[in-house]
Design an enzyme around this catalytic site. Sequence first.
Site, mmCIF file in Angstrom:
data_model
loop_
_atom_site.group_PDB
_atom_site.id
_atom_site.type_symbol
_atom_site.label_atom_id
_atom_site.label_comp_id
_atom_site.label_asym_id
_atom_site.label_seq_id
_atom_site.Cartn_x
_atom_site.Cartn_y
_atom_site.Cartn_z
ATOM 1 C CD GLN A 1 -2.657 1.685 0.715
ATOM 2 O OE1 GLN A 1 -2.061 2.534 -0.361
ATOM 3 N NE2 GLN A 1 -3.695 1.444 0.660
ATOM 4 N NE ARG B 1 -4.347 8.099 2.861
ATOM 5 C CZ ARG B 1 -5.375 8.557 2.792
ATOM 6 N NH1 ARG B 1 -6.172 7.946 2.000
ATOM 7 N NH2 ARG B 1 -5.778 9.615 3.411
ATOM 8 N N GLY C 1 -22.942 3.458 9.055
ATOM 9 C CA GLY C 1 -22.442 2.152 8.536
ATOM 10 C C GLY C 1 -21.465 2.693 7.608
ATOM 11 N N GLY D 1 -9.486 0.615 0.291
ATOM 12 C CA GLY D 1 -10.309 1.003 1.359
ATOM 13 C C GLY D 1 -9.735 0.994 2.642
ATOM 14 C CD GLU D 2 -3.819 1.049 5.065
ATOM 15 O OE1 GLU D 2 -3.051 1.045 6.107
ATOM 16 O OE2 GLU D 2 -3.258 1.154 4.023
ATOM 17 N NE ARG D 3 -10.095 9.276 5.356
ATOM 18 C CZ ARG D 3 -11.211 9.798 5.282
ATOM 19 N NH1 ARG D 3 -12.272 8.987 4.528
ATOM 20 N NH2 ARG D 3 -11.709 10.599 6.022
ATOM 21 N NE ARG D 4 -13.636 3.081 1.360
ATOM 22 C CZ ARG D 4 -13.520 2.563 0.255
ATOM 23 N NH1 ARG D 4 -14.315 1.298 0.119
ATOM 24 N NH2 ARG D 4 -12.488 2.678 -0.630
ATOM 25 C CD GLU E 1 -26.794 -10.916 -14.453
ATOM 26 O OE1 GLU E 1 -27.485 -11.283 -13.823
ATOM 27 O OE2 GLU E 1 -25.908 -11.370 -14.668
ATOM 28 C CG ASN E 2 -25.590 -5.032 -9.237
ATOM 29 O OD1 ASN E 2 -26.468 -5.575 -8.666
ATOM 30 N ND2 ASN E 2 -24.990 -4.091 -8.344
#
Length: 299
Positions: free
Chosen positions: A54, A56, A75, A95-98, A129-130
Amino acid sequence: MAQAIKKQALGRGLSALLKDPENDIKSVNDKNADKVVGNIVELEIDAIEINPFQPRSNFNEESLKELATSIKELGVIQPITVRKTDFNKYQLISGERRLRASKLAGLNVVPAYIRIANDNESLTMALVENIQRHDLDPIEIALSYQRLIDEIQLTQEQMSERVGKKRSTIANYLRLLKLDPIIQTGIRDGFISMGHGRAIINIENQDVQTDIYQKIVSQNLSVRETEALVKNYQESLKPKTAPKAKTATFAVAEEANKAITEYFGAKVDVKIAGNGKGKITIPFHSEEDFNRIIKLIKG
């Protein structure tokens, strides 16, 4: 709310599936792999290791605390992404900060997208598809677009071709992710529309964003009324034009006006333009007054 509960239940179900030794999914060819690819799974935070590569390394503590507070209230809006390395072991991709903020918030589990071996094309198909589903809210669609950018490295042009949407449409969805998390939640819960969000995003200050969001909800403002509110705010930020100071030319005109008026005994009008040109108007009230002025001119 029912939709959110359904998603959480699904996430827990997939989590249990991944912790079953008899269902150790390592490849898209494995049984039940299609249930994992493209879906949100609730993972235990302790099972996730930070990526050693990583780039950062510095995180603003105050910013992390603010995000942790937001996570406690709302959430994790955007799930993290991990790579499955072994049975019930994962390595963080993004998503390390999250993830750090979730730990600060005291969470034991965190929503995550799981990448597994040779799932690139499967993930692309699952996300495309989503996006085509009709029951997705605008934030869910935006997150799917963002995943195609982050994880599949698709450009907006390539996404446009894959999903059959204009590039500008895709860009408008992605911009919603710049909104304050509270507003994103408001869009997901149906308190405001995507149109409201697109109007608010034109304001950079997130405190002002949330103020306007609260006005929209409390006053039931339409999209057009919201756009007007945003426009008025932006107009208020523009520097007001200061009154022009009297120029030297204007000062000379005033002085000349006073002197000539005293000399002719009549209210003379002296006008001087910015280029130095101008005119002098001397009024008279009778033939006798006219002759008096002429004599003064002739000296």
